[in-house]
Design a protein around this motif. Structure first.
Motif, PDB file in Angstrom:
ATOM      1  N   UNK A 107      26.381  36.778  45.326  1.00 32.47           N
ATOM      2  CA  UNK A 107      26.234  38.028  44.232  1.00 32.47           C
ATOM      3  C   UNK A 107      27.097  37.792  43.005  1.00 32.47           C
ATOM      4  N   UNK A 108      28.594  38.304  43.787  1.00 30.41           N
ATOM      5  CA  UNK A 108      29.592  38.743  43.018  1.00 30.41           C
ATOM      6  C   UNK A 108      30.125  36.784  41.631  1.00 30.41           C
ATOM      7  N   UNK A 109      30.284  35.512  42.381  1.00 32.32           N
ATOM      8  CA  UNK A 109      30.571  34.414  41.973  1.00 32.32           C
ATOM      9  C   UNK A 109      29.594  33.956  41.285  1.00 32.32           C
ATOM     10  N   UNK A 110      28.637  34.126  41.608  1.00 31.50           N
ATOM     11  CA  UNK A 110      27.129  33.881  40.794  1.00 31.50           C
ATOM     12  C   UNK A 110      27.279  34.536  39.596  1.00 31.50           C
ATOM     13  N   UNK A 111      27.243  35.546  39.641  1.00 32.08           N
ATOM     14  CA  UNK A 111      27.491  36.749  38.311  1.00 32.08           C
ATOM     15  C   UNK A 111      28.186  35.662  37.351  1.00 32.08           C
ATOM     16  N   UNK A 112      29.289  35.257  37.861  1.00 32.86           N
ATOM     17  CA  UNK A 112      30.572  35.115  36.791  1.00 32.86           C
ATOM     18  C   UNK A 112      29.809  33.774  36.387  1.00 32.86           C
ATOM     19  N   UNK A 113      28.947  32.931  36.715  1.00 32.56           N
ATOM     20  CA  UNK A 113      28.879  31.689  36.569  1.00 32.56           C
ATOM     21  C   UNK A 113      27.618  31.674  35.360  1.00 32.56           C
ATOM     22  N   UNK A 114      26.828  32.977  35.898  1.00 33.70           N
ATOM     23  CA  UNK A 114      25.551  32.908  34.981  1.00 33.70           C
ATOM     24  C   UNK A 114      25.441  33.264  33.733  1.00 33.70           C
ATOM     25  N   UNK A 115      24.445  33.465  32.508  1.00 36.06           N
ATOM     26  CA  UNK A 115      25.160  34.298  31.364  1.00 36.06           C
ATOM     27  C   UNK A 115      24.533  35.580  31.791  1.00 36.06           C
ATOM     28  N   UNK A 116      25.003  36.413  32.254  1.00 39.95           N
ATOM     29  CA  UNK A 116      25.512  38.201  32.150  1.00 39.95           C
ATOM     30  C   UNK A 116      26.780  38.482  32.530  1.00 39.95           C
ATOM     31  N   UNK A 168      30.193  39.146  33.101  1.00 45.00           N
ATOM     32  CA  UNK A 168      30.674  39.152  34.537  1.00 45.00           C
ATOM     33  C   UNK A 168      30.712  41.034  35.058  1.00 45.00           C
ATOM     34  N   UNK A 169      31.110  40.504  36.331  1.00 46.45           N
ATOM     35  CA  UNK A 169      31.180  41.902  37.638  1.00 46.45           C
ATOM     36  C   UNK A 169      32.043  42.066  37.561  1.00 46.45           C
ATOM     37  N   UNK A 170      32.132  43.675  37.874  1.00 51.94           N
ATOM     38  CA  UNK A 170      33.607  44.363  38.488  1.00 51.94           C
ATOM     39  C   UNK A 170      33.839  45.075  39.683  1.00 51.94           C
ATOM     40  N   UNK A 171      34.813  44.052  40.226  1.00 46.04           N
ATOM     41  CA  UNK A 171      34.643  43.882  41.783  1.00 46.04           C
ATOM     42  C   UNK A 171      34.940  44.726  42.264  1.00 46.04           C
ATOM     43  N   UNK A 172      35.038  45.457  43.321  1.00 42.48           N
ATOM     44  CA  UNK A 172      35.301  47.204  42.962  1.00 42.48           C
ATOM     45  C   UNK A 172      36.432  47.268  44.387  1.00 42.48           C
ATOM     46  N   UNK A 173      36.821  46.375  45.027  1.00 44.79           N
ATOM     47  CA  UNK A 173      38.401  46.518  46.101  1.00 44.79           C
ATOM     48  C   UNK A 173      38.690  45.772  46.099  1.00 44.79           C
ATOM     49  N   UNK A 174      39.703  45.825  46.335  1.00 44.96           N
ATOM     50  CA  UNK A 174      40.880  44.440  46.727  1.00 44.96           C
ATOM     51  C   UNK A 174      40.563  43.838  47.626  1.00 44.96           C
ATOM     52  N   UNK A 193      37.737  35.258  45.382  1.00 42.11           N
ATOM     53  CA  UNK A 193      39.030  34.401  44.487  1.00 42.11           C
ATOM     54  C   UNK A 193      38.586  33.274  45.706  1.00 42.11           C
ATOM     55  N   UNK A 194      39.104  33.869  46.942  1.00 45.88           N
ATOM     56  CA  UNK A 194      39.026  32.206  47.859  1.00 45.88           C
ATOM     57  C   UNK A 194      37.551  31.444  47.702  1.00 45.88           C
ATOM     58  N   UNK A 195      36.739  31.945  47.520  1.00 45.48           N
ATOM     59  CA  UNK A 195      35.352  31.049  47.329  1.00 45.48           C
ATOM     60  C   UNK A 195      35.467  30.250  45.818  1.00 45.48           C
ATOM     61  N   UNK A 196      35.820  31.371  44.867  1.00 45.21           N
ATOM     62  CA  UNK A 196      35.900  30.313  43.743  1.00 45.21           C
ATOM     63  C   UNK A 196      36.654  29.372  43.644  1.00 45.21           C
ATOM     64  N   UNK A 197      37.847  29.875  44.710  1.00 46.71           N
ATOM     65  CA  UNK A 197      38.865  28.065  44.356  1.00 46.71           C
ATOM     66  C   UNK A 197      38.380  26.732  45.744  1.00 46.71           C
ATOM     67  N   UNK A 204      36.252  30.838  37.001  1.00 45.59           N
ATOM     68  CA  UNK A 204      36.060  32.158  37.439  1.00 45.59           C
ATOM     69  C   UNK A 204      37.564  32.167  38.324  1.00 45.59           C
ATOM     70  N   UNK A 205      37.868  31.580  38.813  1.00 44.90           N
ATOM     71  CA  UNK A 205      39.035  31.759  39.123  1.00 44.90           C
ATOM     72  C   UNK A 205      40.228  32.562  38.075  1.00 44.90           C
ATOM     73  N   UNK A 206      40.351  31.937  37.011  1.00 39.86           N
ATOM     74  CA  UNK A 206      40.890  32.852  35.871  1.00 39.86           C
ATOM     75  C   UNK A 206      40.054  34.319  35.134  1.00 39.86           C
ATOM     76  N   UNK A 207      39.293  34.451  36.242  1.00 37.75           N
ATOM     77  CA  UNK A 207      38.693  35.631  35.941  1.00 37.75           C
ATOM     78  C   UNK A 207      39.338  36.915  36.676  1.00 37.75           C
ATOM     79  N   UNK A 208      38.942  36.386  38.495  1.00 40.85           N
ATOM     80  CA  UNK A 208      38.374  36.768  39.176  1.00 40.85           C
ATOM     81  C   UNK A 208      40.604  37.017  39.365  1.00 40.85           C
ATOM     82  N   UNK A 209      41.567  36.158  39.437  1.00 38.60           N
ATOM     83  CA  UNK A 209      42.825  36.448  38.744  1.00 38.60           C
ATOM     84  C   UNK A 209      43.264  37.621  37.959  1.00 38.60           C
ATOM     85  N   UNK A 210      42.598  37.039  37.107  1.00 39.38           N
ATOM     86  CA  UNK A 210      42.845  38.891  36.145  1.00 39.38           C
ATOM     87  C   UNK A 210      42.525  40.386  37.040  1.00 39.38           C
ATOM     88  N   UNK A 211      41.059  40.362  37.718  1.00 34.10           N
ATOM     89  CA  UNK A 211      40.858  41.438  38.669  1.00 34.10           C
ATOM     90  C   UNK A 211      42.067  42.018  39.661  1.00 34.10           C
TER      91      UNK A 211
END
Length: 333
Positions: A97-106, A108-114, A121-125, A132-139
């Motif tokens: 769900x999180x991965x796809x939200x980064x891809x879709x025009x909605x 970007x999700x705030x990821x709740x836990x480490x 991040x593992x899936x995006x890579x 997605x990798x760049x955005x998740x790395x920021x989080x």
């Protein structure tokens, strides 16, 4: 009466395979592919969006399609739903769900836990999703600032070199209790833990030396990064007590005001615990020591003294950054 074993087993399998629909926007009938998560949630998505977001999916969707006659022959509920092909994914629905939200025009999700952040991040890579990798790395970095040890351990277990080093840097912002135990320690080797402590110690030693007037270098100079001693704490009358041993700063023999000496000792201790620019940015130690001085000149010119302190701390912060850039965490994969 209890069900016969074979019937009970088949019912268990059926319950386990109950398919659920993903929430919007991944439940639209206009989708042309379904991504089925490992926990049996169907995400209806558009191939074109995934192809733009991921070379992995672009290659998958560019493969030759089966002829319609063969599709009808091989079609069954595990491969198609409502005539839409299904792709089984190894990722769970939360990650997908999180991965796809980064891809879709909605938004970007705030990821709740480490843990979730690292899984996404593992899936995006895995799917080569650059954005997605760049955005998740920021989080991840945001989480690492709050949980540096946990972030370091997670990065070590996954072999993520950049994230290891970033998490190690985050430990410098905090007063670390190296004798404290956290369960995640069981996941890494003593060597990985030792290298983190060695990095922290090296930074602590190097940064605290910047304000140490008791340990000159081989040329007999302290605070060699200073370019001038034309600061009021070096030139004020209170900086000339005969009892104070002179030292060489900026290659000039000098003494400094007692309140300034106390300030440097205070900052040195703080930097040993937290060898990071934030230690200076967040501290008002200089002003506190200036407020306690008995020197009438320093007190009467307190405002200008404080302005000079800010200038000095700005230079010190720059020097801390330079020192830190030269120290690297040792990494072994």
């Amino acid at each position: 009466m209890p069900e016969p074993p074979s019937q009970a087993n088949s019912n268990d399998v059926a319950r386990q395979k109950v398919i659920r629909d993903a929430p919007p926007p991944f439940n639209k009938r206009a989708a042309d592919v379904i991504l089925r998560s490992s926990d049996h949630v169907d995400f209806r998505v558009r191939q074109s969006i995934l192809a733009e977001s991921s070379p992995f999916f672009e290659a998958m969707f560019s493969l030759p399609q089966l002829p319609e006659s063969r599709k009808r022959k091989e079609r069954d509920e595990t491969e198609y739903r409502d005539g839409i092909p299904i792709v089984d994914m190894s990722e769970g629905s939360r990650v997908l769900d999180a991965l796809l939200r980064f891809c879709y025009p909605v938004e970007d999700p705030a990821l709740p836990y480490l843990k979730v952040t690292c899984e996404v991040l593992e899936a995006a890579r895995k799917f080569d999703m650059t954005y997605v990798v760049a955005q998740v790395k920021k989080q991840f970095l945001s989480r690492a600032a709050q949980q540096p040890l946990q972030a370091y351990i997670v990065a070590v277990t996954r072999g993520w070199v950049d994230e290891m080093r970033e998490a190690a840097k985050c430990t410098l912002r905090r007063e670390m209790r190296w004798d404290a135990y956290i369960p995640e320690m069981e996941q890494i080797s003593a060597g990985a833990w030792y290298r983190l402590r060695a990095y922290h110690s090296a930074c602590s030693e190097a940064v605290s030396k910047l304000v140490d007037t008791t340990q000159p270098n081989e040329d007999g100079v302290v605070m060699e990064w200073l370019t001038t001693t034309q600061w009021p704490w070096f030139t004020c009358l209170c900086s000339q007590p005969a009892s104070q041993k002179p030292y060489t700063a900026a290659r000039i023999p000098c003494r400094s005001a007692p309140w300034w000496e106390d300030y440097l000792k205070d900052v040195k201790l703080k930097l040993k615990d937290r060898p990071h620019r934030a230690t200076i940015v967040e501290s008002d130690a200089g002003e506190q020591h200036l407020d306690r001085t008995t020197c009438r000149t320093c007190l009467s010119q307190k405002i200008s003294r404080k302005m000079h302190l800010k200038e000095f701390e700005g230079l010190l912060i720059q020097e801390i950054d330079k020192v830190m850039s030269r120290i690297q965490l040792e990494v072994r994969i």
